[in-house]
Motif scaffolding. Structure first.
Motif, PDB file in Angstrom:
ATOM      1  N   ILE A  47       0.838  -1.197   0.000  1.00 34.97           N
ATOM      2  CA  ILE A  47       0.000   0.000   0.000  1.00 34.97           C
ATOM      3  C   ILE A  47       0.876   1.252   0.000  1.00 34.97           C
ATOM      4  CG2 ILE A  47      -1.760   1.275   1.306  1.00 34.97           C
ATOM      5  CD1 ILE A  47      -2.577  -1.496   2.509  1.00 34.97           C
ATOM      6  N   VAL A  48       1.861   1.266   0.880  1.00 33.98           N
ATOM      7  CA  VAL A  48       2.774   2.419   0.960  1.00 33.98           C
ATOM      8  C   VAL A  48       3.574   2.556  -0.328  1.00 33.98           C
ATOM      9  CG1 VAL A  48       4.663   3.449   2.276  1.00 33.98           C
ATOM     10  CG2 VAL A  48       2.908   2.115   3.463  1.00 33.98           C
ATOM     11  N   LEU A  49       4.029   1.438  -0.870  1.00 34.76           N
ATOM     12  CA  LEU A  49       4.810   1.465  -2.104  1.00 34.76           C
ATOM     13  C   LEU A  49       3.980   2.032  -3.255  1.00 34.76           C
ATOM     14  CD1 LEU A  49       7.361   0.749  -3.718  1.00 34.76           C
ATOM     15  CD2 LEU A  49       6.418  -1.554  -4.022  1.00 34.76           C
ATOM     16  N   GLY A  50       2.714   1.630  -3.359  1.00 31.97           N
ATOM     17  CA  GLY A  50       1.871   2.114  -4.442  1.00 31.97           C
ATOM     18  C   GLY A  50       1.726   3.619  -4.433  1.00 31.97           C
ATOM     19  N   ILE A  51       1.478   4.195  -3.257  1.00 30.74           N
ATOM     20  CA  ILE A  51       1.357   5.653  -3.146  1.00 30.74           C
ATOM     21  C   ILE A  51       2.693   6.317  -3.473  1.00 30.74           C
ATOM     22  CG2 ILE A  51       1.051   7.523  -1.490  1.00 30.74           C
ATOM     23  CD1 ILE A  51      -1.562   6.469  -2.267  1.00 30.74           C
ATOM     24  N   ALA A  68      -3.483   1.033  -7.255  1.00 35.62           N
ATOM     25  CA  ALA A  68      -2.957  -0.218  -6.696  1.00 35.62           C
ATOM     26  C   ALA A  68      -2.953  -0.176  -5.179  1.00 35.62           C
ATOM     27  CB  ALA A  68      -1.545  -0.464  -7.230  1.00 35.62           C
ATOM     28  N   ALA A  69      -2.495   0.938  -4.619  1.00 32.76           N
ATOM     29  CA  ALA A  69      -2.405   1.052  -3.157  1.00 32.76           C
ATOM     30  C   ALA A  69      -3.772   0.983  -2.505  1.00 32.76           C
ATOM     31  CB  ALA A  69      -1.703   2.361  -2.793  1.00 32.76           C
ATOM     32  N   TYR A 119      -1.254  -4.048 -10.973  1.00 32.16           N
ATOM     33  CA  TYR A 119      -1.306  -2.584 -11.044  1.00 32.16           C
ATOM     34  C   TYR A 119      -0.046  -1.952 -10.463  1.00 32.16           C
ATOM     35  CZ  TYR A 119      -5.903  -1.788 -13.038  1.00 32.16           C
ATOM     36  OH  TYR A 119      -6.954  -1.698 -13.920  1.00 32.16           O
ATOM     37  N   LEU A 120       0.531  -2.575  -9.442  1.00 33.68           N
ATOM     38  CA  LEU A 120       1.801  -2.064  -8.921  1.00 33.68           C
ATOM     39  C   LEU A 120       2.888  -2.154  -9.984  1.00 33.68           C
ATOM     40  CD1 LEU A 120       1.901  -3.496  -5.279  1.00 33.68           C
ATOM     41  CD2 LEU A 120       1.968  -1.077  -5.918  1.00 33.68           C
ATOM     42  N   ALA A 152       4.921   0.964 -11.605  1.00 37.18           N
ATOM     43  CA  ALA A 152       6.383   1.083 -11.609  1.00 37.18           C
ATOM     44  C   ALA A 152       6.891   1.440 -13.004  1.00 37.18           C
ATOM     45  CB  ALA A 152       7.011  -0.223 -11.120  1.00 37.18           C
ATOM     46  N   LEU A 153       6.334   0.814 -14.032  1.00 36.31           N
ATOM     47  CA  LEU A 153       6.737   1.124 -15.399  1.00 36.31           C
ATOM     48  C   LEU A 153       6.309   2.534 -15.783  1.00 36.31           C
ATOM     49  CD1 LEU A 153       5.822  -2.254 -17.161  1.00 36.31           C
ATOM     50  CD2 LEU A 153       8.100  -1.434 -16.509  1.00 36.31           C
TER      51      LEU A 153
END
Length: 502
Positions: free
Chosen positions: A318-322, A332-333, A401-402, A406-407
């Motif tokens: 969750i944190v990574l997505g934001i 995603a998050a 979605y993550l 990233a891409l």
């Protein structure tokens, strides 16, 4: 004059706080009455939250505010992001209430447990509906205090030790969060979520805003179990299974992750946070937590501790997505906020069923259990496959979605993190699934298991089996029907389309 929408908002929030003292007053032996109060409160809360979801989707405004003191106000508002968290907590509270009634049927101190249980979920809904940091902090700290009696419920030395560790971590995090809130109050006044007040601040305030961001995320990172602030979570697994589900999927860990989403998305704003350069460091911390949690999970032999370290890893998605900065990462998050809650509730319900029915707590004791408890084991298998990210379970949607986020943001190294995380997830979940279905049970266990079977041939009671089935089905439907209206993915997309500022 309080209008109807405000009354609905208040009723949804207060129903748990009204139920709690009633439950405390009900005599211990009156199980039916206590169960009735619990279930009525859960149904009323879930119904009102679902009504607000429909209302917000159709342009209705559920809000309340009043001044506490100069420059400080108490504010509630049901916005799309808050209702995503409120919907999760209300649905899973309903399921967890059913589960807890069955799980604690023969346990002492049930009225104490369910009283604080109601306070805990009421606090969680308050967090979801808070419209500024002051209100958020009030409910956030109330959540800390109401969860402690649940962790120490059994009263054993291990439970008391876990409770003490929990308080040290969470109260310390609360102090850091308070300092961050006061700092932001001094810099920008009463910051209302979603109003973009920091965008207008002069560049000279940027260093102070960066420090304040670190304080806010650091304070919230304790409950979100970001490394190295995660130490309380594995210790808290001595609590009963319903509490574990509450900690990991409904309330505490989710409250920390949701708070970080609020700070980035509605206090600083994604664009401003990216501009002052705080997201890249957060992405690195989240990525490290994802890998570290998975590695630690691989080393566990206790089922609930394995699931605890899995939570440390999974919540950081969750944190990574934001932190990936972009609409795709935000979708995603926010969708994973719900996906992970559904899957992790399923896993903890199943772990509790194994403990209650067969006194199984360790992974090596699961050999052949899939054929003794097939429904529970099928639900566990669905949850585990979802955590790995195998379609069509909801976890696949989050990871897909993550990866696209990233891409989209040019952070291709995140793809490596996701791939490594998936491999590690498989490395600690697939052996458990293999033990359940493909390893023969020891002969002494085969002799003992039939004696544990309930009358009528059920593998466990309806109270315990029903919630595990329900959350496993929801985990499947959230992945298989991700494209339909009001799915977690589509609700997250609605939030981003309405409010995202590139």
């Amino acid at each position: 004059m309080v209008n109807l929408d405000t009354l609905i908002l208040l009723t949804a929030l207060l129903v748990s706080f009204v139920a709690a003292p009633l439950i405390f007053l009900i005599p211990e032996e009156q199980r039916t009455l206590r169960t009735l109060v619990n279930m009525v409160a859960a149904v009323v809360k879930l119904s009102l939250v679902m009504f607000m979801v429909w209302g917000v989707a159709n342009g209705r405004d559920f809000a309340l505010s009043f001044t506490v003191m100069e420059t400080v106000s108490f504010r509630l508002r049901a916005d799309a992001l808050g209702l995503m968290f409120a919907g999760l907590s209300s649905l899973l509270w309903f399921c967890t209430t059913i589960y807890a009634v069955g799980y604690l049927e023969k346990s002492p101190n049930r009225k104490r447990f369910f009283g604080f249980f109601s306070l805990c979920v009421g606090s969680t809904l308050g967090i979801a509906l808070s419209a500024n940091l002051f209100t958020f902090l009030l409910f956030y700290e109330l959540l800390t205090l109401s969860t402690y009696p649940l962790i120490v419920h059994r009263g054993t030395p291990q439970a008391l030790k876990a409770g003490a560790i929990y308080l040290r971590y969470t109260l310390g995090g609360g102090v850091v969060l308070l300092v961050g809130m006061v700092s932001l109050q001094v810099l920008a006044g009463d910051v209302v979520f979603g109003e973009g007040q920091l965008d207008q601040m002069d560049a000279e305030h940027t260093p102070a805003l960066i420090v304040t961001f670190a304080l806010l995320v650091g304070g919230l990172g304790v409950k979100a179990a970001l490394v190295p602030l995660h130490g309380w979570l594995p210790q808290a697994m001595v609590a009963p299974a319903p509490v574990s589900a509450l900690l990991h999927a409904v309330a505490v860990v989710k409250a920390g992750a949701f708070g970080i989403v609020r700070v980035i998305y509605d206090v600083y704003g994604l664009g401003f946070a990216q501009q002052i350069g705080v997201l890249a460091g957060l992405a690195i911390i989240a990525s490290f937590t994802i890998i570290y949690g998975s590695l630690r999970a691989m080393a566990q032999s206790d089922i609930k501790r394995l699931l605890a370290y899995s939570t440390v890893s999974q919540v950081s998605y969750i944190v990574l997505g934001i932190a990936l900065f972009g609409p795709m990462g935000t979708i995603a998050a926010m969708s994973h906020l719900l996906h992970q809650g559904l899957m992790k509730s399923t896993l903890f319900f199943c772990a509790g069923n194994y403990a209650q029915e067969l006194d199984i707590h360790r992974i090596e004791e699961l050999d052949g259990v899939g054929w003794r408890m097939p429904v529970t084991s099928l639900a566990f298998t669905i949850g585990a496959l979802g955590m790995i990210g195998i379609p069509p379970v909801a976890g696949f949607i989050s990871k897909w979605y993550l990866g696209m986020a990233a891409l989209e943001s040019g952070m291709t190294w995140v793809i490596v993190v996701l791939m490594l995380s998936t491999i590690l997830n498989a490395a600690y979940f697939l052996p458990v699934i293999y033990r359940l279905w493909f390893k023969p049970a020891p002969h002494d266990e085969l002799d003992r298991w039939p004696e544990a079977r309930l009358a009528g041939g059920l593998e466990t009671s309806y109270w315990l089996m029903g919630p595990a089935i329900a959350t496993a089905v929801f985990s499947l439907l959230a992945g298989m029907l991700a494209g339909v209206p009001f799915s977690p993915l589509q609700w997250a997309t609605l939030i981003v389309n309405q409010e995202y500022v590139p």
